[in-house]
Design an enzyme around this catalytic site. Structure first.
Site, PDB file in Angstrom:
ATOM      1  N   HIS A   8     -32.474  -4.592  33.131  1.00  0.00           N
ATOM      2  CA  HIS A   8     -31.630  -4.737  31.936  1.00  0.00           C
ATOM      3  C   HIS A   8     -32.184  -5.829  31.017  1.00  0.00           C
ATOM      4  O   HIS A   8     -32.182  -7.005  31.393  1.00  0.00           O
ATOM      5  CB  HIS A   8     -30.215  -5.087  32.407  1.00  0.00           C
ATOM      6  N   ARG A   9     -32.710  -5.430  29.874  1.00  0.00           N
ATOM      7  CA  ARG A   9     -33.422  -6.339  28.943  1.00  0.00           C
ATOM      8  C   ARG A   9     -34.654  -6.945  29.628  1.00  0.00           C
ATOM      9  O   ARG A   9     -35.033  -8.077  29.336  1.00  0.00           O
ATOM     10  CB  ARG A   9     -32.508  -7.455  28.424  1.00  0.00           C
ATOM     11  N   GLU A  35     -34.618  -1.155  30.403  1.00  0.00           N
ATOM     12  CA  GLU A  35     -33.643  -0.989  29.316  1.00  0.00           C
ATOM     13  C   GLU A  35     -33.918  -2.062  28.285  1.00  0.00           C
ATOM     14  O   GLU A  35     -34.203  -3.217  28.639  1.00  0.00           O
ATOM     15  CB  GLU A  35     -32.220  -1.155  29.857  1.00  0.00           C
ATOM     16  N   ASP A  37     -33.022  -3.317  23.869  1.00  0.00           N
ATOM     17  CA  ASP A  37     -32.136  -3.157  22.711  1.00  0.00           C
ATOM     18  C   ASP A  37     -32.941  -3.229  21.415  1.00  0.00           C
ATOM     19  O   ASP A  37     -33.809  -4.091  21.286  1.00  0.00           O
ATOM     20  CB  ASP A  37     -31.118  -4.302  22.693  1.00  0.00           C
ATOM     21  N   HIS A  50     -31.234  -8.244  21.327  1.00  0.00           N
ATOM     22  CA  HIS A  50     -29.890  -7.739  21.633  1.00  0.00           C
ATOM     23  C   HIS A  50     -28.898  -7.948  20.493  1.00  0.00           C
ATOM     24  O   HIS A  50     -28.130  -7.061  20.143  1.00  0.00           O
ATOM     25  CB  HIS A  50     -29.359  -8.413  22.901  1.00  0.00           C
ATOM     26  N   GLU A 110     -31.917   1.284  23.788  1.00  0.00           N
ATOM     27  CA  GLU A 110     -30.548   1.254  23.262  1.00  0.00           C
ATOM     28  C   GLU A 110     -30.577   0.891  21.787  1.00  0.00           C
ATOM     29  O   GLU A 110     -31.042  -0.198  21.414  1.00  0.00           O
ATOM     30  CB  GLU A 110     -29.696   0.244  24.048  1.00  0.00           C
ATOM     31  N   LYS A 112     -29.000  -0.556  18.760  1.00  0.00           N
ATOM     32  CA  LYS A 112     -27.908  -1.501  18.537  1.00  0.00           C
ATOM     33  C   LYS A 112     -27.335  -1.287  17.138  1.00  0.00           C
ATOM     34  O   LYS A 112     -27.470  -2.140  16.248  1.00  0.00           O
ATOM     35  CB  LYS A 112     -28.435  -2.927  18.698  1.00  0.00           C
ATOM     36  N   ASP A 230     -29.977  -7.186  35.812  1.00  0.00           N
ATOM     37  CA  ASP A 230     -30.782  -8.347  35.381  1.00  0.00           C
ATOM     38  C   ASP A 230     -31.691  -8.817  36.515  1.00  0.00           C
ATOM     39  O   ASP A 230     -32.565  -9.650  36.306  1.00  0.00           O
ATOM     40  CB  ASP A 230     -29.857  -9.522  35.000  1.00  0.00           C
TER      41      ASP A 230
END
Ligand code: G3P
Ligand code: MG
Length: 246
Positions: A8-9, A35, A37, A50, A110, A112, A230
């Protein structure tokens, strides 16, 4: 199918989120997917960050949309996290795709665009992923319902996920009507009924943000298609220990 572990990120517990060091680390830890953003600069360059505002994760202040990519490149996107990462730069989506191209990784980009509905973001992102021939292992996702519809108009085959943190009894059908083929849900929404319903409708279901062993274990057991974490090292460790549950 076993649950895919997405960082995640990037490995964002250990390195500044959405930067190359965080992605490199995730890859080294054995993450199966990344993943990230995307927001859009003033000169229409998609970048990986993000927040709409650069304040939290850089040494600058103001909205991404008010700066050119060149201006944003002068910022330090690592020191806020640790001195060790001083002078880490904001990454463009294109540079990220170049990095991912020769690695066996799934990608979740993703968009944003739920607070600022950037004009043309879907097309810009889609065209880049297509140029890099990464469509077959990429899912685009968003909290923005109208954007899900727009993405589906761009391509019938691209993976599109509707993201939500809100309870909704008709979530699977709603997402399907929008044109999504996956739902990405906040962990607290997870239950067996929802997973089964999604699978009955041929939709994938992935869960964020899953950082604790018991939650990871539950996602694996329920046969979720993916988790966003994470701490990809922990998730990969558990997955191996469980022998690729279920
Ligand atoms: O894509 C899953 C998750 O990243 C959505 O929430 O705020 O962490 O981008 P957020
Ligand atoms: Mg995200």
């Amino acid at each position: 199918m076993p649950t895919t572990v997405f960082a995640h990120r990037g490995a964002s517990k250990y390195a500044p989120e959405n930067t190359l060091p965080a992605f490199e680390l995730a890859y080294e830890m054995g993450a199966e997917g990344i993943e990230t953003d995307v927001q859009l600069t003033k000169d229409n360059i998609p970048i990986l960050i993000h927040d709409e505002n650069i304040k939290r994760t850089t040494n600058g202040i103001g909205y991404v949309k008010n700066f050119t990519f060149a201006e944003l490149q002068t910022l330090d996107a690592g020191s806020w996290f640790s001195k060790k990462y001083a002078q880490t730069k904001i990454l463009s989506l294109e540079r990220f795709l170049q990095w991912a191209k020769n690695k066996s990784l799934y990608l979740n980009i993703e968009l944003k665009n739920n607070r600022i509905d950037y004009n043309g973001l879907e097309t810009i992102v889609y065209d880049l992923v297509k140029d890099y021939q990464l469509l077959d292992r990429t899912t685009l996702s968003t909290f923005n319902r109208e954007s899900v519809k727009r993405m589906k108009l761009l391509s019938k085959t691209i993976g599109v996920a509707f993201l939500t943190s809100k309870r909704n009894k008709n979530l699977v059908n709603d997402a399907k009507i929008l044109g999504a083929n996956a739902i990405h849900i906040k962990y607290r929404l997870l239950n067996r009924y929802l997973v089964d319903k999604a699978h009955q409708e041929n939709m994938d279901i992935r869960v964020y943000t899953v950082n604790r062993f018991p939650s990871m274990y539950r996602c694996f057991k329920l046969n979720c298609d993916g988790i966003f974490t994470d701490v990809p090292d922990k998730a990969i460790h558990l997955k191996k220990e469980q022998g690729g549950l279920p």
